[in-house]
Scaffold this motif. Structure first.
Motif, mmCIF file in Angstrom:
data_model
loop_
_atom_site.group_PDB
_atom_site.id
_atom_site.type_symbol
_atom_site.label_atom_id
_atom_site.label_comp_id
_atom_site.label_asym_id
_atom_site.label_seq_id
_atom_site.Cartn_x
_atom_site.Cartn_y
_atom_site.Cartn_z
ATOM 1 N N ASN A 40 33.640 46.186 40.453
ATOM 2 C CA ASN A 40 32.835 46.017 39.247
ATOM 3 C C ASN A 40 32.951 47.218 38.311
ATOM 4 O O ASN A 40 32.806 47.081 37.092
ATOM 5 C CB ASN A 40 31.379 45.750 39.604
ATOM 6 N N LEU A 41 33.224 48.398 38.863
ATOM 7 C CA LEU A 41 33.512 49.548 38.001
ATOM 8 C C LEU A 41 34.793 49.295 37.210
ATOM 9 O O LEU A 41 34.848 49.558 35.997
ATOM 10 C CB LEU A 41 33.653 50.821 38.840
ATOM 11 N N ILE A 42 35.818 48.795 37.891
ATOM 12 C CA ILE A 42 37.082 48.501 37.209
ATOM 13 C C ILE A 42 36.850 47.479 36.096
ATOM 14 O O ILE A 42 37.318 47.650 34.961
ATOM 15 C CB ILE A 42 38.125 47.991 38.222
ATOM 16 N N ARG A 43 36.112 46.420 36.410
ATOM 17 C CA ARG A 43 35.867 45.373 35.404
ATOM 18 C C ARG A 43 35.006 45.897 34.259
ATOM 19 O O ARG A 43 35.236 45.577 33.092
ATOM 20 C CB ARG A 43 35.213 44.170 36.081
ATOM 21 N N GLY A 44 34.012 46.719 34.592
ATOM 22 C CA GLY A 44 33.158 47.287 33.550
ATOM 23 C C GLY A 44 33.919 48.247 32.653
ATOM 24 O O GLY A 44 33.754 48.241 31.427
ATOM 25 N N TRP A 45 34.764 49.081 33.266
ATOM 26 C CA TRP A 45 35.591 50.009 32.480
ATOM 27 C C TRP A 45 36.516 49.251 31.538
ATOM 28 O O TRP A 45 36.645 49.604 30.362
ATOM 29 C CB TRP A 45 36.391 50.887 33.431
ATOM 30 N N ALA A 46 37.147 48.193 32.041
ATOM 31 C CA ALA A 46 38.050 47.413 31.195
ATOM 32 C C ALA A 46 37.304 46.828 29.998
ATOM 33 O O ALA A 46 37.813 46.832 28.870
ATOM 34 C CB ALA A 46 38.721 46.310 32.018
ATOM 35 N N ALA A 97 41.790 56.405 30.506
ATOM 36 C CA ALA A 97 42.237 55.834 31.776
ATOM 37 C C ALA A 97 41.069 55.783 32.761
ATOM 38 O O ALA A 97 40.022 56.408 32.548
ATOM 39 C CB ALA A 97 43.377 56.670 32.339
ATOM 40 N N LEU A 98 41.259 55.054 33.832
ATOM 41 C CA LEU A 98 40.335 55.084 34.963
ATOM 42 C C LEU A 98 41.114 55.583 36.167
ATOM 43 O O LEU A 98 42.190 55.052 36.489
ATOM 44 C CB LEU A 98 39.775 53.688 35.258
ATOM 45 N N VAL A 140 41.998 44.866 39.911
ATOM 46 C CA VAL A 140 43.120 45.556 39.273
ATOM 47 C C VAL A 140 44.033 44.549 38.573
ATOM 48 O O VAL A 140 44.531 44.791 37.466
ATOM 49 C CB VAL A 140 43.910 46.376 40.311
ATOM 50 N N ALA A 141 44.232 43.397 39.195
ATOM 51 C CA ALA A 141 45.112 42.374 38.616
ATOM 52 C C ALA A 141 44.566 41.827 37.299
ATOM 53 O O ALA A 141 45.330 41.301 36.485
ATOM 54 C CB ALA A 141 45.308 41.237 39.620
ATOM 55 N N GLU A 142 43.253 41.944 37.092
ATOM 56 C CA GLU A 142 42.631 41.436 35.866
ATOM 57 C C GLU A 142 42.714 42.425 34.704
ATOM 58 O O GLU A 142 42.400 42.074 33.568
ATOM 59 C CB GLU A 142 41.148 41.122 36.130
ATOM 60 N N VAL A 143 43.101 43.674 34.975
ATOM 61 C CA VAL A 143 43.095 44.714 33.943
ATOM 62 C C VAL A 143 44.177 44.426 32.898
ATOM 63 O O VAL A 143 45.333 44.189 33.257
ATOM 64 C CB VAL A 143 43.325 46.104 34.575
ATOM 65 N N PRO A 144 43.827 44.436 31.615
ATOM 66 C CA PRO A 144 44.844 44.230 30.568
ATOM 67 C C PRO A 144 45.981 45.233 30.690
ATOM 68 O O PRO A 144 45.775 46.388 31.076
ATOM 69 C CB PRO A 144 44.048 44.440 29.270
ATOM 70 N N SER A 145 47.172 44.799 30.355
ATOM 71 C CA SER A 145 48.374 45.601 30.609
ATOM 72 C C SER A 145 48.421 46.894 29.801
ATOM 73 O O SER A 145 49.120 47.845 30.197
ATOM 74 C CB SER A 145 49.623 44.769 30.310
ATOM 75 N N HIS A 146 47.689 46.959 28.678
ATOM 76 C CA HIS A 146 47.756 48.170 27.865
ATOM 77 C C HIS A 146 46.823 49.270 28.366
ATOM 78 O O HIS A 146 46.859 50.389 27.869
ATOM 79 C CB HIS A 146 47.430 47.860 26.401
ATOM 80 N N LEU A 147 45.978 48.957 29.369
ATOM 81 C CA LEU A 147 45.079 49.959 29.926
ATOM 82 C C LEU A 147 45.730 50.643 31.136
ATOM 83 O O LEU A 147 46.552 50.047 31.829
ATOM 84 C CB LEU A 147 43.754 49.319 30.346
ATOM 85 N N ARG A 148 45.306 51.862 31.377
ATOM 86 C CA ARG A 148 45.917 52.646 32.453
ATOM 87 C C ARG A 148 44.914 52.914 33.560
ATOM 88 O O ARG A 148 43.849 53.494 33.318
ATOM 89 C CB ARG A 148 46.437 53.976 31.892
ATOM 90 N N LEU A 149 45.250 52.460 34.754
ATOM 91 C CA LEU A 149 44.407 52.679 35.930
ATOM 92 C C LEU A 149 45.265 53.359 36.991
ATOM 93 O O LEU A 149 46.332 52.874 37.340
ATOM 94 C CB LEU A 149 43.853 51.348 36.451
#
Length: 381
Positions: A222-228, A239-240, A256-265
């Motif tokens: 949920n942190l990943i989704r919230g950050w995105a 970045a995250l 992670v698979a849901e993160v838009p491609s232009h974001l950096r994790l």
């Protein structure tokens, strides 16, 4: 017992993992402080894994440091040795008290026993543990509450949950807040920040930091989704960086698979201990939206590194953070909203960084050690 003689305490440090996670930080911090504050208050013996002998000998020059059998590096063997070999060792070293720092203890120790129970989340958040782990630790906690002469917990919230859920005897529970090593966790220099950025390949990019085990209770997906949600539409999105142990939360990969491609994790795994101040203190925000903690050492360590912290008001976390951290909920929408608000408010981030840094100074391992010594004295009497 001999009147006036300090209690001789055997501390079982064999449960400390090589990665120095939460229990490792606790045992190392406690033993380091005991080496400074003991004086005439306690005589120490420590049994440890062979890999930790040099560390603890250096840390406690006045204590007897005993190597455990090599087999106890494996958990099943360690648990078996705890029930048989550890009581024999306690007898051999003349221990007045045996301290077990990680939930479990011998059923027949031959001397008074104190046990540290780090949290009650196996009862309050059972869905975040697999069945075997949940069953084991629930049984261990119940046994320790029943058999130990005193139980040490790291927060009032943990004490209150043990009383509420398990009818624990409040007169046998001691609250010893964790401390933070202020030499290891400090406001970093620009050079320390730059070194971590270079090591992570971040260049001049800003980032949000998470440091901890990737377990379901830590709420990393949920942190990943919230950050995105918070950064997707920004011109220069931070970045995250998710650092720490691998854990066992399969939902992280799905997030992670849901993160838009232009974001950096980034997921660098374990960071060197020396890099943690630069990593935490160099972040725009240290985010830790946990479902609940027995104490919350990661947020205290981030505060000590002068990082503005975003966490949740669950269980013990407000005891640690007070009004020196920002709070959010556990769902990704609210995490995204609150994270975005902090990213847009530099003045609030600076204010939280200062407040957290000042509050972290109140938590010391020396204070924790003094509570432990008092608990051992009570157990002996």
């Amino acid at each position: 017992m001999t009147a006036g003689r300090p209690p001789r305490v055997l501390i079982d440090a064999t449960s400390v993992p090589a990665d120095r996670g939460g229990v490792g930080r606790y045992v190392d911090g406690l033993l380091g402080a005991l080496g400074k504050v003991c004086g005439s208050g306690v005589e120490l013996a420590v049994v440890s894994l062979r890999t930790d002998l040099e560390r603890y000998t250096r840390m406690l020059p006045g204590a007897e440091i005993i190597p455990a059998p090599a087999a106890v590096a494996h958990r099943p063997a360690r648990l078996a040795w705890e029930q048989t070999g550890l009581p024999l060792l306690a007898q051999q070293v003349g221990a007045h008290v045996l301290h077990s720092p990680f939930y479990t203890c011998p059923l027949r120790a031959g001397c008074p026993v104190t046990v540290t129970v780090h949290d009650a989340t196996f009862f309050t958040e059972p869905e975040h543990y697999d069945k075997s782990r949940r069953t084991f630790f629930r049984s261990a906690i119940k046994t320790s509450l029943r058999r130990a002469n005193r139980v040490i917990v790291p927060s009032k919230a943990t004490r209150d949950e043990l009383i509420r859920l398990l009818d624990a005897d409040p007169t046998r529970i001691d609250v010893a807040y964790h401390g933070v090593d202020h030499s290891a966790f400090h406001a970093p220099s620009d050079e320390e920040k730059a070194r971590v950025r270079a090591r992570l390949g971040l260049g001049n990019s800003s980032y949000v930091a998470f440091l901890g085990a990737k377990e379901p209770r830590k709420n990393v997906p949920n942190l990943i989704r919230g950050w995105a949600r918070a950064v997707a539409d920004r011109e220069d999105p931070p970045a995250l960086v998710i650092a720490g142990g691998q854990g066992h939360d399969d939902d992280i990969d799905r997030a992670v698979a849901e993160v838009p491609s232009h974001l950096r994790l980034l997921r660098p795994g374990y960071l060197r201990y020396a890099d943690l101040p630069g990593f935490l203190g160099g972040a725009l925000i240290a985010a830790y939206p946990s479902y609940g903690e027995g104490f919350g050492l990661p947020i205290l360590e981030a505060m000590a590194c002068a990082a503005p912290v975003l966490t949740t008001p669950r269980l013990s976390l407000p005891e640690v953070g007070g009004d020196a951290v920002a709070y959010t909920s556990e769902d990704p929408e609210q995490i995204g909203t609150d994270l975005a608000a902090l990213l847009d408010d530099e003045q609030r981030r600076l204010s939280l960084a200062k407040a957290g840094f000042d509050r972290a100074k109140e938590f010391t391992w020396e204070s924790s050690a003094e509570v432990h010594i008092a608990a051992w004295s009570r157990a002996r009497s």
